[in-house]
Design a protein around this motif. Structure first.
Motif, PDB file in Angstrom:
ATOM      1  N   ASP A  39       0.774  -1.549  -0.651  1.00  0.00           N
ATOM      2  CA  ASP A  39      -0.109   0.131   0.101  1.00  0.00           C
ATOM      3  C   ASP A  39       1.287   1.298  -0.119  1.00  0.00           C
ATOM      4  O   ASP A  39       0.459   2.394  -0.515  1.00  0.00           O
ATOM      5  CB  ASP A  39      -0.555  -0.271   1.604  1.00  0.00           C
ATOM      6  N   MET A  40       1.950   1.205   0.181  1.00  0.00           N
ATOM      7  CA  MET A  40       2.833   2.276   0.699  1.00  0.00           C
ATOM      8  C   MET A  40       3.335   2.683  -0.428  1.00  0.00           C
ATOM      9  O   MET A  40       3.296   3.849  -1.024  1.00  0.00           O
ATOM     10  CB  MET A  40       3.682   2.121   1.907  1.00  0.00           C
ATOM     11  N   VAL A  41       3.600   1.659  -1.526  1.00  0.00           N
ATOM     12  CA  VAL A  41       3.845   2.327  -2.736  1.00  0.00           C
ATOM     13  C   VAL A  41       2.907   2.671  -3.552  1.00  0.00           C
ATOM     14  O   VAL A  41       3.240   3.531  -4.721  1.00  0.00           O
ATOM     15  CB  VAL A  41       4.425   0.209  -3.526  1.00  0.00           C
ATOM     16  N   GLU A  42       1.644   2.154  -3.977  1.00  0.00           N
ATOM     17  CA  GLU A  42       0.689   2.725  -4.043  1.00  0.00           C
ATOM     18  C   GLU A  42       0.461   4.123  -3.811  1.00  0.00           C
ATOM     19  O   GLU A  42       0.360   5.113  -4.785  1.00  0.00           O
ATOM     20  CB  GLU A  42      -0.679   1.697  -4.308  1.00  0.00           C
ATOM     21  N   ILE A  43       0.373   4.324  -3.002  1.00  0.00           N
ATOM     22  CA  ILE A  43       0.035   5.418  -1.922  1.00  0.00           C
ATOM     23  C   ILE A  43       1.403   6.574  -2.802  1.00  0.00           C
ATOM     24  O   ILE A  43       0.648   7.442  -3.058  1.00  0.00           O
ATOM     25  CB  ILE A  43       0.091   6.001  -0.254  1.00  0.00           C
ATOM     26  N   ALA A  44       3.027   6.107  -2.674  1.00  0.00           N
ATOM     27  CA  ALA A  44       3.546   6.781  -3.212  1.00  0.00           C
ATOM     28  C   ALA A  44       3.799   7.119  -4.263  1.00  0.00           C
ATOM     29  O   ALA A  44       3.855   8.184  -4.805  1.00  0.00           O
ATOM     30  CB  ALA A  44       5.116   6.286  -3.134  1.00  0.00           C
ATOM     31  N   GLY A  45       2.635   7.100  -5.370  1.00  0.00           N
ATOM     32  CA  GLY A  45       2.267   6.900  -7.074  1.00  0.00           C
ATOM     33  C   GLY A  45       1.351   8.320  -6.750  1.00  0.00           C
ATOM     34  O   GLY A  45       1.130   8.669  -7.789  1.00  0.00           O
ATOM     35  N   LEU A  46       1.117   8.993  -5.919  1.00  0.00           N
ATOM     36  CA  LEU A  46      -0.120   9.965  -5.879  1.00  0.00           C
ATOM     37  C   LEU A  46       0.729  11.228  -6.058  1.00  0.00           C
ATOM     38  O   LEU A  46       1.763  11.105  -5.671  1.00  0.00           O
ATOM     39  CB  LEU A  46      -1.468   9.529  -4.676  1.00  0.00           C
ATOM     40  N   ASN A  47      -0.044  11.873  -6.849  1.00  0.00           N
ATOM     41  CA  ASN A  47       0.203  13.587  -6.898  1.00  0.00           C
ATOM     42  C   ASN A  47      -0.726  14.331  -6.399  1.00  0.00           C
ATOM     43  O   ASN A  47      -1.368  13.750  -5.854  1.00  0.00           O
ATOM     44  CB  ASN A  47       0.013  13.968  -8.195  1.00  0.00           C
ATOM     45  N   SER A  48       0.178  15.082  -5.354  1.00  0.00           N
ATOM     46  CA  SER A  48      -0.783  16.470  -5.095  1.00  0.00           C
ATOM     47  C   SER A  48      -1.329  17.004  -5.539  1.00  0.00           C
ATOM     48  O   SER A  48      -2.168  17.426  -4.776  1.00  0.00           O
ATOM     49  CB  SER A  48       0.818  17.677  -4.769  1.00  0.00           C
ATOM     50  N   ASP A  49      -1.603  17.169  -6.969  1.00  0.00           N
ATOM     51  CA  ASP A  49      -2.731  18.199  -7.460  1.00  0.00           C
ATOM     52  C   ASP A  49      -4.184  16.918  -6.975  1.00  0.00           C
ATOM     53  O   ASP A  49      -5.050  17.466  -6.949  1.00  0.00           O
ATOM     54  CB  ASP A  49      -2.570  17.773  -8.919  1.00  0.00           C
ATOM     55  N   LEU A  50      -3.797  15.751  -7.658  1.00  0.00           N
ATOM     56  CA  LEU A  50      -5.614  15.271  -6.933  1.00  0.00           C
ATOM     57  C   LEU A  50      -5.546  15.725  -5.520  1.00  0.00           C
ATOM     58  O   LEU A  50      -7.135  15.386  -5.452  1.00  0.00           O
ATOM     59  CB  LEU A  50      -4.867  13.705  -6.932  1.00  0.00           C
TER      60      LEU A  50
END
Length: 1147
Positions: free
Chosen positions: A983-994
């Protein structure tokens, strides 16, 4: 030379040894003995009037006043002989009514007296050794009973009569307490002493069968019907000032004994008390009863008041009164050593007067005044004080009570004077505002509102308008006994009010401690300035004379001073300035000149007085000479008149002798004429007797003829009556048949009315007219026949009256014969009996005739009433038929309207339920969002804890920076511990704009949801208001329907009564018809009244429906917005990013 006259003017002093030496004549006047006089003393006006004692009196011994305050009895000794003088107090001056001085029993002196309740009897007690108790009927100087009160020669101090029973008396003395009753010419004892009786010094009746007795040992006993019911000891209280034993031993006797030759009363025997080393017991010398209980003396200088305990048979001490110290006395310490020997209450029981052994009189006010309000006048020369519900007006110079204003029924709360001090305005808890005229002491205007309890009142400077505030949360403007305006206080109670001297500003204090300032005229809207001031209700508010400062006080014990400004911050200026005083300063030289002029004028006045006195003396000399001349003339005239009187007396004697001779001649002539008249009357009586026999024979013949005529008349009357009864019975049968036919016609008309309503109305009118004409004709015929019968009966009455007249004439003749023939009364009585029997028969026959005539008249009345009743019933049937149809239609319309209203109510209920469901859905959604927020907050807390742990581990790794191997192992361990998760790998991919876009959408949705909530609340309140209004309208309609139903029941009962009178049977339609008849008027009025209200309700309902639809559409649009239900599915960014990203997460 004229004799010198001296008149008693004023006396100081009191004879304390006289029994019962003080009592009230009325509310202001007391009577007491002083010297050889009884003094009537006015307590208010300070004047005295004297009742002189008997001539050569050696002193008074006892007094007694009658209960009706008309008579005063005084016991005296005149030349060593006892005497009782009774004065009439009602006459001016007082005069002697009776003197009792002739006694058939042995007596030395009378020591005590008492009047009976009706003031007709007097009870007296003589001194030992005789000790006779005498019961007098004093107006006739008659002794009703005499008994020896005591055999052992003990002194008797007091006697009294029951205030409600003339026959019951009580006596008390040393070891004596007896109750006696006057019966069968003697006084018999009704109570029996058990054991030794104490030394009873005084007693008083407190009710019809109860007596309070006081002793020399300070004990009080209550006896009921001769039996002891209650006992108490008077506690000895030492006076506050300390005294030495030497002073007490110096005054062993509180009353100085007179010498043996003086007539000392029995009170001195009670007064001697020897002081020993122990505490002296208080002696009860006097007892006086009043409505609440009694008062008694309790030792030197003390008076105790006892009041009855409610629902119990004993008394409790309520008040102690001590004789005050006299600062003007030579020995002030002796003031409270004097014994109270006599007590007396005023008729109104407001004042208690006490006489003491030191010849002093004390007046004690019983009513304790409590001043609750006080207001000084604007001029300062008067002030008003409130005592309960009475206003007392006093002068400030000498504190004189000049007026008492009575009229309030409750407690007075506020007083205010007008500008010129001519009027006073008061307000109280009884809801009354009164305007008093001080010159007359009467009310000029009044305004009573029992619902309101007034707190404060003020008046305008011109004195025309009164402002009052009270418990109803309004400010009232009153003028000419009418409330002009009521200004609301907006949820507070005004407790104080004042108006400026200019009349433009009004300040009020509230129950919450605030001050409000408003302009005058008073605004109807909420236009005022409110200032926070006190922590409790404002009790008083006042403006200074120049309107510059405002003073306020409150129950919190604080006084505030306020500076009054206008809007621009300037002080208030008065329209008119304060006027100058009328006093003028004068120099000393002017004053000395005026004093010199005053002295000269005084000397001139004295010279004029001397001249006037000299002239008066000259005039007196002249007048005295003239008087001497006139007296000489009058003496000469008197002598001449005496000589004339003697001459007239001689002439009178001569005329008396001549009159006597003339009378003797007349008596002789009268005797002769009487003898001649007796002879003539005897001859006339013989002739009259013969005439009487002839008249007797004629009367017998006449009686036989009258009996025959009466028999014939009876037969003819009986036949005529039988014929009349048969004739009227036949007519009644015909009328009953006609009535039955009329009833059948009515039934047929009702049937035809059910089939065809319009045709029946026309036919009924015609038939009714025909019936009217028929009955009118019949009535005319019957009236004619009745008139004929009346004429016949009148003829018969005339015959009987003529016969009665003839009989009365014969009786008159017989009575004349009776007067003429006195000797033959027996025969005449027998004839009178026969005549009375004939009269009785005639009266009985007259009564039978009258009864038959009454029956005929009653039958006629019944016939007329039946005809009227029939006509009324026909008319009512027509009216009811006219009213049935439209009222049925109106009832149907009302039922339809009610049904429509019920349908609308059902729709409203359904809409309410739908809205409630929507609200519950929204609440569930809010709860879900709250739960998601809590989960996210928990996640944030977990992540923060993880970051803290990571930082600590990282800090520990930095310590191994000099050792590469250990540093590598620590970093590997950190990687294994924190980085190896999917889950940490997935969360790291999110952008700050979203993340920012998500936060923006969430804020937008929260705002929309808040606006929707507000709209839902507003719509709910509106819907509730409409629902309440519709419910109220439904309640009013239901009340109207219930009233209509009651009217239906009443009309049904009336129709049932009418039909029962006409014997008309009810039909089913006739039962339903009245329901529609009686609702016609009510429905017509109610339908016209409520057309506009129904249109308004329809419009409001349609508007509510449109608003609900709009809200539903908005809710559906909000549900269709993307991300509305996916708040829980959005993941937060990782915590490995910078601190800025972490702050965005928290937002």
């Amino acid at each position: 030379m004229s004799t010198v006259v001296a008149q008693s003017l004023h006396v100081f002093g009191l004879r304390s040894h006289v029994t019962n030496n003080i009592f009230f004549f009325d509310e202001q006047i007391v009577i007491f003995p002083s010297g050889n006089h009884c003094v009537k003393y006015n307590l208010d006006q300070k004047w005295q009037k004297f009742i002189a004692g008997s001539d050569k009196s050696q002193g008074m011994l006892a007094l007694s006043i009658s209960p009706n305050r008309r008579y005063l009895a005084i016991s005296e000794t005149v030349q060593d002989k006892p005497i009782i003088t009774i004065y009439e107090l009602s006459s001016i001056p007082c005069r002697k009514r009776k003197v009792l001085n002739n006694f058939e029993f042995q007596v030395q002196k009378f020591t005590s007296m008492a009047f009976s309740p009706d003031s007709k009897y007097l009870l007296t007690q003589t001194s030992p050794p005789e000790s006779n108790l005498v019961y007098w009927l004093w107006e006739k100087q008659k002794v009703m009973a005499v008994i020896k009160a005591d055999i052992q020669n003990n002194p008797i101090y007091q006697v009294s009569i029951n205030p409600q029973d003339n026959t019951q008396v009580c006596i008390t003395g040393n070891g004596i307490f007896k109750i006696l009753r006057f019966a069968e010419g003697t006084l018999k004892q009704t109570n029996f002493q058990r054991g030794e009786s104490p030394n009873c010094l005084a007693h008083s009746w407190v009710s019809e069968d109860r007596i309070i007795v006081g002793t020399d040992t300070g004990k009080l006993f209550l006896f009921e019907s001769g039996d002891q019911r209650w006992e108490t000891n008077i506690m000895v209280k030492e006076p506050t000032s300390s005294r030495s034993l030497d002073i007490i031993h110096e005054s062993e006797s509180l009353v100085e004994f007179p010498p043996p030759s003086s007539p000392a009363s029995s009170i001195e025997q009670m007064s001697t008390t020897t002081y020993t080393q122990q505490v002296v017991l208080p002696q009860v010398f006097a007892i006086a009863a009043y409505s609440k209980g009694f008062a008694c003396s309790a030792g030197p200088g003390r008076v105790l008041l006892f009041e009855k305990v409610e629902e119990k048979d004993f008394y409790r001490e309520s008040r102690e009164i001590r004789i005050p110290v006299d600062p003007q006395s030579n020995d002030p310490s002796q003031s409270d050593k004097q014994d109270v020997l006599c007590l007396c209450f005023s008729p109104s029981e407001e004042t208690l007067v006490a006489s003491t052994s030191k010849n002093q009189l004390y007046s004690i006010t019983m009513s304790l005044t409590e001043i609750s309000k006080c207001a000084f006048s604007n001029g300062g020369h008067l002030f008003a004080a409130v005592n309960g519900n009475v206003i007392h007006i006093f002068t400030t110079t000498n504190l004189e009570n000049i007026n008492n204003l009575k009229g309030h029924t409750g407690k007075i709360r506020s007083l205010v004077w007008n500008t010129d001090d001519s009027k006073l305005i008061s307000a109280g808890t009884d809801g009354a505002v009164y305007e008093w005229n001080l010159s007359t002491g009467k009310r000029e205007t009044e305004c009573v509102l029992k619902v309101c309890s007034y707190n404060s009142v003020t008046i305008s400077p011109d004195g025309k308008v009164i402002f009052a505030v009270g418990s109803d949360q309004t400010l009232k403007e009153i003028a000419d006994s009418l409330i002009l305006r009521e200004i609301p206080a907006f949820d507070v109670v005004y407790t104080a009010i004042t108006i400026s001297h200019s009349g433009r500003m009004i300040f009020v204090g509230t129950s919450v401690g605030t001050i409000r300032a408003m302009k005058y005229p008073l605004p109807l809207q909420r236009e005022f300035n409110e200032y926070q001031a006190h922590a409790g209700p404002v009790t008083k508010i006042l403006l200074t004379f120049d309107d510059q400062f405002l003073l306020t006080v409150s129950e919190d014990g604080c006084l505030f001073t306020w500076k009054v400004f206008d809007k621009e911050g300037r002080g208030i200026k008065r329209e008119r300035e304060v006027g100058f005083a009328e006093e003028v300063l004068v120099t000393k030289t002017d004053m000395e000149e005026k004093a010199q002029i005053m002295l000269e004028l005084k000397t001139r006045v004295e010279e004029l007085k001397m001249e006037n006195e000299y002239q008066l003396r000259l005039k007196d000399m002249n007048y005295s000479e003239k008087i001497k001349e006139l007296t000489d003339k009058f003496i000469q005239e008197m002598e001449s008149l005496k000589t004339k009187n003697q001459v007239l007396k001689t002439e009178k004697e001569k005329q008396d002798i001549s009159h006597r001779e003339h009378l003797e001649d007349l008596i002789e002539r009268q005797s002769r004429e009487l003898q001649d008249l007796e002879c003539c009357n005897n001859q006339k009586l013989l002739l009259e007797y013969e005439k009487y026999q002839e008249l007797q024979l004629k009367s017998q013949r006449m009686q036989e003829e009258y009996e025959k005529q009466l028999r014939d008349n009876d037969e003819t009357k009986s036949q005529a009556l039988e014929e009349l009864t048969e004739f009227y019975e036949a007519k009644l049968q015909e009328k009953t048949g006609l009535l039955e036919e009329a009833q059948e016609d009515v039934r047929q008309q009702l049937r035809e009315f059910e089939e065809t309503k319009k045709q029946i109305e026309e036919d009924e009118d015609r038939e009714i007219q025909d019936i009217k004409t028929k009955y009118e004709r019949k009535l005319r015929d019957e009236k004619e026949s009745n008139l004929r019968l009346k004429g016949e009966t009148g003829i018969m009455r005339k015959k009987f009256s003529s016969l009665q007249k003839e009989i009365e004439e014969r009786t008159n003749d017989i009575e004349l014969l009776k007067t003429e023939q006195v000797k033959l009364q027996g025969v005449i009585r027998s004839l009178e009996k026969d005549i009375q029997g004939l009269k009785r028969e005639i009266q009985e026959r007259d009564e039978t005739i009258q009864d038959k005539e009454k029956r005929i008249y009653d039958l006629k009345k019944k016939n007329q009433e039946l005809e009227k009743f029939k006509f009324v019933l026909d008319y009512k049937i027509k009216e009811l038929k006219k009213q049935i149809e439209p009222r049925e239609n109106e009832i149907k319309v009302m039922k339809e309207q009610i049904q429509e209203m019920e349908d609308e109510l059902e729709r409203f209920h359904k809409q309410n339920t739908q809205l409630e469901l929507n609200i519950t859905e929204l609440l569930q959604k809010l709860r879900a969002t709250d739960q998601e927020m809590r989960k996210e907050q928990q996640k944030e807390r977990d992540l923060e804890a993880l970051v803290r742990r990571f930082k600590t581990d990282l800090h520990n790794c930095v310590s191994y920076i000099q050792e590469p191997r250990q540093l590598k192992e620590k970093i590997r361990a950190l990687f294994e511990k924190y980085v190896q998760r999917a889950d940490m790998v997935e969360i790291a991919g999110l952008n700050s704009d979203l993340q920012q876009e998500y936060a923006r959408q969430r804020e937008h949705l929260e705002r929309n949801l808040a606006t929707l909530k507000k709209k839902v609340v507003k719509e709910g309140e509106l819907h509730r208001a409409d629902y309440v209004r519709i419910m109220q309208e439904n309640v009013s309609l239901i009340k109207e329907i219930n009233e209509l139903r009651r009217e239906l029941k009443l009309t049904r009962s009336q129709i049932y009564d009418l039909e029962s009178a006409l014997k008309v049977s009810k039909k089913t339609r006739a039962q339903e018809a009245p329901e529609s008849v009686l609702t016609k008027d009510v429905v017509g009025t109610s339908s016209t009244m409520r057309l506009n209200e129904q249109e308004e309700t329809g419009r409001i309902i349609e508007m509510q429906r449109l608003e609900i639809r709009r809200l539903r559409d908005q809710i559906q649009e909000q549900e269709q917005v993307p991300g509305f239900h996916t708040i829980a599915g959005v993941r937060l960014p990782s915590l490995v990013d910078s601190d800025v990203d972490f702050e965005v997460h928290t937002k």
